[in-house]
Motif scaffolding. Structure first.
Motif, PDB file in Angstrom:
ATOM      1  N   VAL A 146     -51.185  -7.713 -65.375  1.00 24.34           N
ATOM      2  CA  VAL A 146     -49.792  -8.178 -65.328  1.00 24.34           C
ATOM      3  C   VAL A 146     -49.243  -8.328 -66.747  1.00 24.34           C
ATOM      4  CG1 VAL A 146     -48.317 -10.147 -64.714  1.00 24.34           C
ATOM      5  CG2 VAL A 146     -49.982  -9.265 -63.071  1.00 24.34           C
ATOM      6  N   ILE A 147     -50.034  -8.877 -67.657  1.00 24.82           N
ATOM      7  CA  ILE A 147     -49.596  -9.033 -69.042  1.00 24.82           C
ATOM      8  C   ILE A 147     -49.364  -7.672 -69.680  1.00 24.82           C
ATOM      9  CG2 ILE A 147     -50.335  -9.815 -71.334  1.00 24.82           C
ATOM     10  CD1 ILE A 147     -51.719 -12.162 -69.892  1.00 24.82           C
ATOM     11  N   LEU A 148     -50.234  -6.713 -69.430  1.00 28.56           N
ATOM     12  CA  LEU A 148     -50.069  -5.363 -69.972  1.00 28.56           C
ATOM     13  C   LEU A 148     -48.799  -4.711 -69.431  1.00 28.56           C
ATOM     14  CD1 LEU A 148     -51.126  -2.973 -71.635  1.00 28.56           C
ATOM     15  CD2 LEU A 148     -52.370  -2.257 -69.587  1.00 28.56           C
ATOM     16  N   VAL A 149     -48.562  -4.822 -68.135  1.00 23.97           N
ATOM     17  CA  VAL A 149     -47.368  -4.224 -67.530  1.00 23.97           C
ATOM     18  C   VAL A 149     -46.106  -4.869 -68.088  1.00 23.97           C
ATOM     19  CG1 VAL A 149     -46.083  -3.999 -65.359  1.00 23.97           C
ATOM     20  CG2 VAL A 149     -48.511  -3.436 -65.438  1.00 23.97           C
ATOM     21  N   ILE A 150     -46.115  -6.182 -68.252  1.00 32.56           N
ATOM     22  CA  ILE A 150     -44.965  -6.877 -68.823  1.00 32.56           C
ATOM     23  C   ILE A 150     -44.707  -6.397 -70.248  1.00 32.56           C
ATOM     24  CG2 ILE A 150     -44.146  -9.125 -69.655  1.00 32.56           C
ATOM     25  CD1 ILE A 150     -45.437 -10.354 -67.149  1.00 32.56           C
TER      26      ILE A 150
ATOM     27  N   ALA B 226     -41.327  -3.266 -73.825  1.00 35.16           N
ATOM     28  CA  ALA B 226     -41.200  -2.265 -74.878  1.00 35.16           C
ATOM     29  C   ALA B 226     -40.192  -1.183 -74.474  1.00 35.16           C
ATOM     30  CB  ALA B 226     -42.554  -1.653 -75.199  1.00 35.16           C
ATOM     31  N   ILE B 227     -40.241  -0.744 -73.232  1.00 30.79           N
ATOM     32  CA  ILE B 227     -39.292   0.261 -72.750  1.00 30.79           C
ATOM     33  C   ILE B 227     -37.872  -0.304 -72.756  1.00 30.79           C
ATOM     34  CG2 ILE B 227     -38.590   1.595 -70.713  1.00 30.79           C
ATOM     35  CD1 ILE B 227     -41.616   1.868 -70.094  1.00 30.79           C
ATOM     36  N   TYR B 228     -37.716  -1.538 -72.287  1.00 29.76           N
ATOM     37  CA  TYR B 228     -36.402  -2.184 -72.297  1.00 29.76           C
ATOM     38  C   TYR B 228     -35.861  -2.311 -73.725  1.00 29.76           C
ATOM     39  CZ  TYR B 228     -32.954  -5.890 -72.253  1.00 29.76           C
ATOM     40  OH  TYR B 228     -31.825  -6.620 -72.460  1.00 29.76           O
ATOM     41  N   THR B 229     -36.721  -2.687 -74.659  1.00 25.91           N
ATOM     42  CA  THR B 229     -36.318  -2.829 -76.052  1.00 25.91           C
ATOM     43  C   THR B 229     -35.887  -1.481 -76.621  1.00 25.91           C
ATOM     44  OG1 THR B 229     -37.861  -4.651 -76.330  1.00 25.91           O
ATOM     45  CG2 THR B 229     -37.067  -3.622 -78.322  1.00 25.91           C
ATOM     46  N   PHE B 230     -36.627  -0.418 -76.310  1.00 23.67           N
ATOM     47  CA  PHE B 230     -36.262   0.904 -76.792  1.00 23.67           C
ATOM     48  C   PHE B 230     -34.890   1.318 -76.275  1.00 23.67           C
ATOM     49  CE2 PHE B 230     -36.043   5.499 -76.407  1.00 23.67           C
ATOM     50  CZ  PHE B 230     -36.313   5.868 -77.707  1.00 23.67           C
ATOM     51  N   ILE B 231     -34.650   1.127 -74.992  1.00 19.23           N
ATOM     52  CA  ILE B 231     -33.363   1.508 -74.406  1.00 19.23           C
ATOM     53  C   ILE B 231     -32.235   0.696 -75.022  1.00 19.23           C
ATOM     54  CG2 ILE B 231     -32.027   1.505 -72.253  1.00 19.23           C
ATOM     55  CD1 ILE B 231     -34.683   2.182 -70.815  1.00 19.23           C
ATOM     56  N   ASP B 232     -32.457  -0.590 -75.228  1.00 21.35           N
ATOM     57  CA  ASP B 232     -31.435  -1.448 -75.830  1.00 21.35           C
ATOM     58  C   ASP B 232     -31.136  -1.024 -77.265  1.00 21.35           C
ATOM     59  OD1 ASP B 232     -29.668  -3.718 -75.949  1.00 21.35           O
ATOM     60  OD2 ASP B 232     -31.217  -4.704 -77.175  1.00 21.35           O
TER      61      ASP B 232
ATOM     62  N   PHE C 139     -37.205   0.263 -83.528  1.00 16.17           N
ATOM     63  CA  PHE C 139     -38.135   0.162 -82.405  1.00 16.17           C
ATOM     64  C   PHE C 139     -39.563  -0.070 -82.872  1.00 16.17           C
ATOM     65  CE2 PHE C 139     -41.032   2.290 -79.368  1.00 16.17           C
ATOM     66  CZ  PHE C 139     -40.920   1.369 -78.343  1.00 16.17           C
ATOM     67  N   VAL C 140     -39.966   0.582 -83.945  1.00 17.47           N
ATOM     68  CA  VAL C 140     -41.349   0.429 -84.428  1.00 17.47           C
ATOM     69  C   VAL C 140     -41.617  -1.019 -84.813  1.00 17.47           C
ATOM     70  CG1 VAL C 140     -42.914   1.047 -86.318  1.00 17.47           C
ATOM     71  CG2 VAL C 140     -41.689   2.822 -85.087  1.00 17.47           C
ATOM     72  N   PHE C 141     -40.676  -1.669 -85.449  1.00 15.28           N
ATOM     73  CA  PHE C 141     -40.853  -3.081 -85.801  1.00 15.28           C
ATOM     74  C   PHE C 141     -41.044  -3.927 -84.546  1.00 15.28           C
ATOM     75  CE2 PHE C 141     -39.006  -7.300 -86.603  1.00 15.28           C
ATOM     76  CZ  PHE C 141     -39.908  -7.736 -87.559  1.00 15.28           C
TER      77      PHE C 141
ATOM     78  N   LEU D  40     -44.456  -3.259 -82.958  1.00 14.22           N
ATOM     79  CA  LEU D  40     -45.529  -3.964 -83.677  1.00 14.22           C
ATOM     80  C   LEU D  40     -45.594  -5.437 -83.281  1.00 14.22           C
ATOM     81  CD1 LEU D  40     -45.249  -2.420 -87.234  1.00 14.22           C
ATOM     82  CD2 LEU D  40     -47.090  -2.092 -85.580  1.00 14.22           C
ATOM     83  N   LEU D  41     -44.443  -6.065 -83.106  1.00 13.96           N
ATOM     84  CA  LEU D  41     -44.429  -7.468 -82.665  1.00 13.96           C
ATOM     85  C   LEU D  41     -44.989  -7.613 -81.252  1.00 13.96           C
ATOM     86  CD1 LEU D  41     -41.013  -8.750 -84.036  1.00 13.96           C
ATOM     87  CD2 LEU D  41     -43.296  -9.275 -84.884  1.00 13.96           C
ATOM     88  N   ILE D  42     -44.616  -6.718 -80.365  1.00 16.41           N
ATOM     89  CA  ILE D  42     -45.136  -6.757 -78.993  1.00 16.41           C
ATOM     90  C   ILE D  42     -46.645  -6.556 -79.006  1.00 16.41           C
ATOM     91  CG2 ILE D  42     -45.114  -5.573 -76.758  1.00 16.41           C
ATOM     92  CD1 ILE D  42     -42.117  -4.930 -77.353  1.00 16.41           C
ATOM     93  N   GLY D  43     -47.120  -5.597 -79.781  1.00 13.62           N
ATOM     94  CA  GLY D  43     -48.552  -5.352 -79.892  1.00 13.62           C
ATOM     95  C   GLY D  43     -49.300  -6.526 -80.495  1.00 13.62           C
ATOM     96  N   LEU D  44     -48.700  -7.184 -81.480  1.00 11.12           N
ATOM     97  CA  LEU D  44     -49.328  -8.356 -82.091  1.00 11.12           C
ATOM     98  C   LEU D  44     -49.471  -9.495 -81.086  1.00 11.12           C
ATOM     99  CD1 LEU D  44     -50.364  -9.804 -84.677  1.00 11.12           C
ATOM    100  CD2 LEU D  44     -48.006 -10.548 -85.018  1.00 11.12           C
ATOM    101  N   ILE D  45     -48.440  -9.753 -80.332  1.00 13.50           N
ATOM    102  CA  ILE D  45     -48.495 -10.824 -79.330  1.00 13.50           C
ATOM    103  C   ILE D  45     -49.514 -10.488 -78.242  1.00 13.50           C
ATOM    104  CG2 ILE D  45     -47.159 -11.992 -77.519  1.00 13.50           C
ATOM    105  CD1 ILE D  45     -44.739 -11.745 -79.449  1.00 13.50           C
ATOM    106  N   TYR D  46     -49.544  -9.224 -77.799  1.00 13.37           N
ATOM    107  CA  TYR D  46     -50.527  -8.787 -76.799  1.00 13.37           C
ATOM    108  C   TYR D  46     -51.948  -8.982 -77.332  1.00 13.37           C
ATOM    109  CZ  TYR D  46     -53.191  -5.688 -73.745  1.00 13.37           C
ATOM    110  OH  TYR D  46     -54.119  -5.173 -72.888  1.00 13.37           O
TER     111      TYR D  46
END
Length: 76
Positions: free
Chosen positions: A22-26, A31-37, A52-54, A57-63
């Motif tokens: 569930v955490i991975l899917v979220i 990330a997809i929502y952020t890219f589209i925005d 988007f890369v920045f 990286l934040l999403i990956g760090l939190i994960y």
């Protein structure tokens, strides 16, 4: 209480339970929502990718932080 949501394989954290998936899917959906925005407000492809890369990286760090503290560690 021991949380075993992720297992570590090299430098990658793989989900080991339903909560981990569930955490991975979220993370992926966010990330997809952020890219589209970002893409809807940017003026060029490079502008989209720089912003988007920045965020990726934040999403990956939190994960990674969540996975590190909830991984199944082997006891020797």
């Amino acid at each position: 209480m021991k949380l075993n949501w992720f297992t570590r394989t090299g430098i990658i954290y793989r989900p080991a339970s339903v909560v981990g998936w569930v955490i991975l899917v979220i993370a992926v959906v966010y990330a997809i929502y952020t890219f589209i925005d970002i893409d809807s407000r940017s003026h060029s492809g490079s502008d989209t990718m720089i912003n988007f890369v920045f965020n990726l990286l934040l999403i990956g760090l939190i994960y990674t932080i969540v996975a590190y503290f909830t991984e199944a560690r082997k006891v020797d």
